[in-house]
Design an enzyme around this catalytic site. Sequence first.
Site, PDB file in Angstrom:
ATOM      1  N   GLY A   1       0.802  -1.214   0.000  1.00  0.00           N
ATOM      2  CA  GLY A   1       0.000   0.000   0.000  1.00  0.00           C
ATOM      3  C   GLY A   1       0.832   1.260   0.000  1.00  0.00           C
TER       4      GLY A   1
ATOM      5  N   GLU B   1       1.678   1.834  -3.545  1.00  0.00           N
ATOM      6  CA  GLU B   1       0.450   2.267  -4.213  1.00  0.00           C
ATOM      7  C   GLU B   1       0.121   3.711  -3.871  1.00  0.00           C
ATOM      8  OE1 GLU B   1      -2.229  -1.719  -4.639  1.00  0.00           O
ATOM      9  OE2 GLU B   1      -1.706  -1.107  -2.587  1.00  0.00           O
TER      10      GLU B   1
ATOM     11  N   GLU C   1       2.328  -8.248  -1.994  1.00  0.00           N
ATOM     12  CA  GLU C   1       1.051  -8.824  -1.565  1.00  0.00           C
ATOM     13  C   GLU C   1       0.940 -10.315  -1.861  1.00  0.00           C
ATOM     14  OE1 GLU C   1       0.198  -4.426  -2.116  1.00  0.00           O
ATOM     15  OE2 GLU C   1       1.405  -5.960  -3.119  1.00  0.00           O
TER      16      GLU C   1
END
Length: 271
Positions: free
Chosen positions: A122, A125, A145
């Site tokens: 994340g 991201e 992930e």
Amino acid sequence: MGFIVHLNPNLGDHEHIKAEKRGQKNNVGFIQLNRPKALNALCDGLMKEVSQVLDEFEKDKEIGCIVLTGSDRAFAAGADIKEMQNQTFSKVYGGNFLNHWNRVAECKKPVIAAVNGFALGGGCELAMMCDIIYAGEKAQFGQPEISLGTIPGAGGTQRLIRAVGKSKAMELILTADRINAQDAQSSGLVSKVFPVDQLVTETIKQAEKIASFSKLTVAMCKEAVNAANEMSLREGLHFEKRVFHATFATDDRKEGMSAFVEKRPAKFTDS
């Protein structure tokens, strides 16, 4: 340091972030992720606070650019796994889990990520939601992930391929490998690499430069560039031309060209 810090009392106190206005003209919004014990893991509360501050910065007519950063050790080491561990399909699907995380990408003002340390999952991201990524020389990027039995869920499979191409994106996502700042720059994920202790200062300088231009024109320019990801070349060129034509209805376009011809600095009024 080359800039002055001004605290904005209207931003309030936050549990997971720090927010203030920086720059010699008080025109740079500054957000620092602040969960040091968790290496700035992105919990839902943190992302909601980021969204709230972005709302305030968008309303603030002084601010022309926003900087998002973490600590020297970690920009954000990923989403908060403890928060996700016991979630169920029905809960995440029914509640549209992570949907509001896209707020950073939807910000009308330019957002620059200043990435030191880990930007994983994340965190990577979140950096990619920003318009520009600058990195400290010890930064690490990755989408691990798959090693947790899941896939990127906040844009990793979509934005990474646009940044670095299919082969590199597939490699990073399918192997959970990390890349360093230099490789991230050479692959197109990162624009510039700075020494760790200079990253934030240099990023704020770039943000001040962007903030010195017409905020109206900057917003139009950002919209046109982002449209390139969504449209065919033909559609994109048409959209660009229309936005270009629209600048001729602004005072700032007249001022900018007049100042150039008259060989003087432009005085933009964001109108």
